[in-house]
Design an enzyme around this catalytic site. Structure first.
Site, PDB file in Angstrom:
ATOM      1  N   ASN A   7     -32.103 -10.270 -74.172  1.00  6.70           N
ATOM      2  CA  ASN A   7     -30.702 -10.922 -73.994  1.00  6.70           C
ATOM      3  C   ASN A   7     -30.281 -11.874 -75.025  1.00  6.70           C
ATOM      4  O   ASN A   7     -30.713 -12.920 -74.870  1.00  6.70           O
ATOM      5  CB  ASN A   7     -30.749 -11.375 -72.770  1.00  6.70           C
ATOM      6  CG  ASN A   7     -29.228 -11.742 -72.002  1.00  6.70           C
ATOM      7  OD1 ASN A   7     -28.238 -11.647 -72.975  1.00  6.70           O
ATOM      8  ND2 ASN A   7     -28.996 -12.074 -70.901  1.00  6.70           N
ATOM      9  N   ARG A  91     -29.508  -5.994 -73.520  1.00  6.19           N
ATOM     10  CA  ARG A  91     -28.353  -6.408 -72.812  1.00  6.19           C
ATOM     11  C   ARG A  91     -27.108  -6.355 -73.602  1.00  6.19           C
ATOM     12  O   ARG A  91     -27.331  -7.199 -74.389  1.00  6.19           O
ATOM     13  CB  ARG A  91     -28.464  -7.662 -71.795  1.00  6.19           C
ATOM     14  CG  ARG A  91     -27.253  -7.870 -71.002  1.00  6.19           C
ATOM     15  CD  ARG A  91     -27.317  -9.069 -70.426  1.00  6.19           C
ATOM     16  NE  ARG A  91     -26.114  -9.416 -69.713  1.00  6.19           N
ATOM     17  CZ  ARG A  91     -25.327 -10.470 -69.758  1.00  6.19           C
ATOM     18  NH1 ARG A  91     -25.837 -11.803 -70.230  1.00  6.19           N
ATOM     19  NH2 ARG A  91     -24.336 -10.709 -68.943  1.00  6.19           N
ATOM     20  N   HIS A 180     -21.287  -8.026 -64.980  1.00  2.00           N
ATOM     21  CA  HIS A 180     -22.165  -8.062 -64.358  1.00  2.00           C
ATOM     22  C   HIS A 180     -22.523  -6.649 -63.576  1.00  2.00           C
ATOM     23  O   HIS A 180     -22.924  -6.578 -62.582  1.00  2.00           O
ATOM     24  CB  HIS A 180     -21.879  -9.024 -62.997  1.00  2.00           C
ATOM     25  CG  HIS A 180     -21.550 -10.416 -63.408  1.00  2.00           C
ATOM     26  ND1 HIS A 180     -20.647 -11.263 -62.686  1.00  2.00           N
ATOM     27  CD2 HIS A 180     -22.237 -11.312 -64.183  1.00  2.00           C
ATOM     28  CE1 HIS A 180     -20.700 -12.471 -63.136  1.00  2.00           C
ATOM     29  NE2 HIS A 180     -21.537 -12.603 -64.157  1.00  2.00           N
ATOM     30  N   GLY A 210     -22.739 -16.853 -59.408  1.00  2.00           N
ATOM     31  CA  GLY A 210     -23.539 -17.782 -59.960  1.00  2.00           C
ATOM     32  C   GLY A 210     -22.606 -18.672 -60.772  1.00  2.00           C
ATOM     33  O   GLY A 210     -21.444 -18.978 -60.551  1.00  2.00           O
ATOM     34  N   ARG A 241     -14.529 -21.367 -65.405  1.00  2.00           N
ATOM     35  CA  ARG A 241     -13.370 -20.547 -65.235  1.00  2.00           C
ATOM     36  C   ARG A 241     -12.598 -20.452 -64.084  1.00  2.00           C
ATOM     37  O   ARG A 241     -12.869 -20.555 -63.059  1.00  2.00           O
ATOM     38  CB  ARG A 241     -13.931 -19.133 -65.499  1.00  2.00           C
ATOM     39  CG  ARG A 241     -14.612 -19.090 -66.800  1.00  2.00           C
ATOM     40  CD  ARG A 241     -15.172 -17.385 -66.886  1.00  2.00           C
ATOM     41  NE  ARG A 241     -16.563 -17.764 -67.109  1.00  2.00           N
ATOM     42  CZ  ARG A 241     -17.713 -16.705 -67.322  1.00  2.00           C
ATOM     43  NH1 ARG A 241     -17.347 -15.453 -66.869  1.00  2.00           N
ATOM     44  NH2 ARG A 241     -18.846 -16.882 -67.500  1.00  2.00           N
ATOM     45  N   ARG A 285     -24.544 -26.826 -56.421  1.00  2.00           N
ATOM     46  CA  ARG A 285     -25.332 -27.702 -55.794  1.00  2.00           C
ATOM     47  C   ARG A 285     -24.999 -29.099 -55.787  1.00  2.00           C
ATOM     48  O   ARG A 285     -24.764 -29.994 -54.695  1.00  2.00           O
ATOM     49  CB  ARG A 285     -26.624 -27.999 -56.582  1.00  2.00           C
ATOM     50  CG  ARG A 285     -27.777 -26.743 -56.216  1.00  2.00           C
ATOM     51  CD  ARG A 285     -28.729 -26.909 -57.148  1.00  2.00           C
ATOM     52  NE  ARG A 285     -28.439 -26.268 -58.485  1.00  2.00           N
ATOM     53  CZ  ARG A 285     -29.137 -25.832 -59.644  1.00  2.00           C
ATOM     54  NH1 ARG A 285     -30.436 -25.552 -59.040  1.00  2.00           N
ATOM     55  NH2 ARG A 285     -28.545 -25.212 -60.636  1.00  2.00           N
ATOM     56  N   GLU A 385     -31.477  -8.313 -63.033  1.00  2.00           N
ATOM     57  CA  GLU A 385     -30.846  -7.420 -64.313  1.00  2.00           C
ATOM     58  C   GLU A 385     -31.885  -6.978 -65.334  1.00  2.00           C
ATOM     59  O   GLU A 385     -31.794  -5.949 -65.772  1.00  2.00           O
ATOM     60  CB  GLU A 385     -29.730  -8.193 -64.816  1.00  2.00           C
ATOM     61  CG  GLU A 385     -28.689  -8.631 -63.946  1.00  2.00           C
ATOM     62  CD  GLU A 385     -27.681  -9.759 -64.155  1.00  2.00           C
ATOM     63  OE1 GLU A 385     -28.243 -10.877 -64.071  1.00  2.00           O
ATOM     64  OE2 GLU A 385     -26.485  -9.306 -64.867  1.00  2.00           O
TER      65      GLU A 385
HETATM   66  P1  ADP Z   1     -25.512 -17.505 -64.486  1.00  2.00           P
HETATM   67  O1  ADP Z   1     -24.128 -17.066 -64.275  1.00  2.00           O
HETATM   68  O2  ADP Z   1     -25.678 -18.525 -65.639  1.00  2.00           O
HETATM   69  O3  ADP Z   1     -26.650 -16.486 -64.391  1.00  2.00           O
HETATM   70  P2  ADP Z   1     -27.053 -18.228 -62.120  1.00  2.00           P
HETATM   71  O4  ADP Z   1     -26.884 -16.993 -61.229  1.00  2.00           O
HETATM   72  O5  ADP Z   1     -28.459 -18.627 -62.556  1.00  2.00           O
HETATM   73  O6  ADP Z   1     -26.192 -18.248 -63.346  1.00  2.00           O
HETATM   74  O7  ADP Z   1     -26.288 -19.190 -60.875  1.00  2.00           O
HETATM   75  C1  ADP Z   1     -26.391 -20.832 -61.515  1.00  2.00           C
HETATM   76  C2  ADP Z   1     -25.608 -21.464 -60.415  1.00  2.00           C
HETATM   77  O8  ADP Z   1     -26.363 -21.238 -59.202  1.00  2.00           O
HETATM   78  C3  ADP Z   1     -25.615 -22.809 -60.548  1.00  2.00           C
HETATM   79  O9  ADP Z   1     -24.849 -23.453 -61.376  1.00  2.00           O
HETATM   80  C4  ADP Z   1     -25.563 -23.379 -59.376  1.00  2.00           C
HETATM   81  O10 ADP Z   1     -24.277 -23.767 -58.937  1.00  2.00           O
HETATM   82  C5  ADP Z   1     -25.972 -22.536 -58.511  1.00  2.00           C
HETATM   83  N1  ADP Z   1     -26.964 -22.801 -57.440  1.00  2.00           N
HETATM   84  C6  ADP Z   1     -28.596 -22.687 -57.815  1.00  2.00           C
HETATM   85  N2  ADP Z   1     -29.063 -23.122 -56.772  1.00  2.00           N
HETATM   86  C7  ADP Z   1     -28.303 -23.510 -55.815  1.00  2.00           C
HETATM   87  C8  ADP Z   1     -28.401 -24.079 -54.252  1.00  2.00           C
HETATM   88  N3  ADP Z   1     -29.606 -24.259 -53.897  1.00  2.00           N
HETATM   89  N4  ADP Z   1     -27.193 -24.408 -53.710  1.00  2.00           N
HETATM   90  C9  ADP Z   1     -26.046 -23.994 -54.339  1.00  2.00           C
HETATM   91  N5  ADP Z   1     -26.039 -23.397 -55.745  1.00  2.00           N
HETATM   92  C10 ADP Z   1     -27.044 -23.355 -56.134  1.00  2.00           C
END
Ligand code: ADP
Length: 402
Positions: A7, A91, A180, A210, A241, A285, A385
């Site tokens: 990727n 990807r 996605h 995410g 965004r 978080r 993915e």
């Molecule tokens: P990406 O779009 O970069 O692939 P991810 O799917 O890895 O992102 O998601 C990342 C996001 O997941 C982080 O920015 C965070 O906000 C959220 N996240 C991860 N763990 C937790 C948690 N325990 N509680 C709430 N949100 C979480």
């Protein structure tokens, strides 16, 4: 068969090496800061200690050479020789209208990816660098491309067209493509398997939330609508965004604040969403923590994020004339107990009934979080993915052999 999944970003390159006999990951890692002063390589071989190395890596070809060196090194390696890698899967973000499926790379495929640079100026050129770098290092093995947009090519015209002059679609291909797709495809199939029901009979809403976030209406196994648009800016509120907004805001703000096209793009993509409303962070978080500590802006950011997600779930239930299953996936979807609880709290009109105890359980496996009485099955399905890319690569390369 061993397959390397790549990727490539403009200054980064993530990789995973799969053994397809049991779909296990032999090693994975990340090269960051390609082209900058000191690049960082993090290599994680299965069953051995992680390695971090700092070195000068000026472009993607060197990055892949470095990765292949680590994969075969006596100390940190997992294979004896590069020849054990039988195919590479890449990807690629944008497949435009050319690709409704993954494809084996040839000169025609590369030319089409290049033609799509306009539609994904940040992403497709980076993917092309990854493809070229892999070809340079492994000239004799097949390369496969898997597109983020491909799953959504099944959307009907009435879902993918914007209500603007049609000449813009004809001339510039302005339409909804979504993103996605690999994840929405994977989790909808995994959900059907988990439920033990044919996907052809199901109306599924998949919420990939995410850092980037999108939601898809999957009817009978096909994407019929999705929230991301021509670019990944449309739809849900995200980390940085804006998601949906009145398009007239763009010229209005440009005019009032004397912003250029690039500046307004950057504002909407990088300085909006959770970050803008909370004033603290784009990370859910930290927003949740802020909210629990009584920070009003964090609570507002959370409420807006949840509200907009719920609005989309309602509209996709309308689009499909019902919903059998709602799936949560990606960083927020898989981990945020509180977000899932708040969303489901106000979906009782659809027949959703959450089981709070099941919702609080953490595991890396697909699981049900709705109660036995719920009319809609609510599931958490971890996305993967890379595995989809490895599987598609395997399938297409086996096809080449037969
Ligand atoms: P990406 O779009 O970069 O692939 P991810 O799917 O890895 O992102 O998601 C990342 C996001 O997941 C982080 O920015 C965070 O906000 C959220 N996240 C991860 N763990 C937790 C948690 N325990 N509680 C709430 N949100 C979480």
């Amino acid at each position: 068969m061993k397959i390397l999944v790549i990727n490539a970003g403009s200054s980064s390159l993530k990789y995973q090496l799969y053994d397809m006999t049991d779909e296990s990951v032999l090693a994975k890692g990340l090269v960051e800061r390609i082209g900058m002063d000191s690049s960082i390589v993090t290599h994680k071989p299965a069953g051995r200690a992680d390695v971090t190395e700092v070195s000068e890596i000026l472009e993607h070809t060197t990055a892949i050479r470095k990765v292949l060196g680590l994969l075969t090194s006596p100390e940190h390696g997992v294979i004896g020789s590069v020849d054990e890698i039988e195919a590479v899967g890449h990807r690629v973000v944008h497949g435009g209208e050319y690709f409704g499926e993954s494809a084996v790379v040839d000169s025609d495929v590369k030319s089409k990816i290049r033609q799509l640079f306009d539609l994904a100026p940040l992403h497709n050129p980076a993917s092309m660098m990854g493809i070229k770098a892999a070809e340079a290092n492994m000239p004799n093995i097949p390369q496969v491309v898997v597109f983020d947009t491909a799953f959504h090519q099944s959307m009907p015209e009435h879902a993918y067209l914007y209500a603007i002059p049609r000449v813009l679609y004809k001339k510039h291909k302005v339409r909804r493509y979504g993103a996605h797709g690999t994840s929405h495809d994977y989790v909808s199939q995994a959900a059907a398997e988990f439920l033990g029901r044919p996907i052809e009979d199901l109306k599924i809403i998949t919420c990939h939330i995410g850092n980037g976030a999108s939601i898809t209406a999957v009817k009978n196994g096909r994407s019929i609508d999705t929230s991301m648009g021509m670019t990944p800016l449309e739809g849900l509120m995200m980390g940085t965004r804006s998601g949906d907004l009145d398009p007239a805001i763009v010229p209005f703000v440009m005019n009032k604040e004397e912003l250029t096209v690039n500046e307004v793009n950057s504002m909407l993509n990088k300085h909006s969403g959770l970050l803008a409303i909370s004033g603290i962070s784009s990370d859910m978080r930290e927003i949740t923590e802020g909210m629990q500590n009584g920070d009003a802006n964090s609570k507002l950011a959370f409420d807006m994020y949840e509200y907009r997600l719920r609005k989309y779930i309602g509209s996709y239930a309308a689009v499909m004339n019902g919903v059998d299953t709602i799936v949560f996936t990606a960083g927020v979807g898989e981990n945020s107990v509180v977000l899932r609880e708040k969303v489901c709290e106000n979906l009782t009109y659809l027949g959703v009934e959450l089981d709070k105890e099941l919702n609080a359980i953490r595991s890396g496996e697909p699981r049900r979080i709705s109660s036995a009485n719920s009319k809609v099955e609510v599931l958490v399905v971890p996305t993967n993915e890379e595995l989809v890319i490895a599987r598609d690569t395997n399938r297409l390369v086996q096809g080449l052999k037969s």
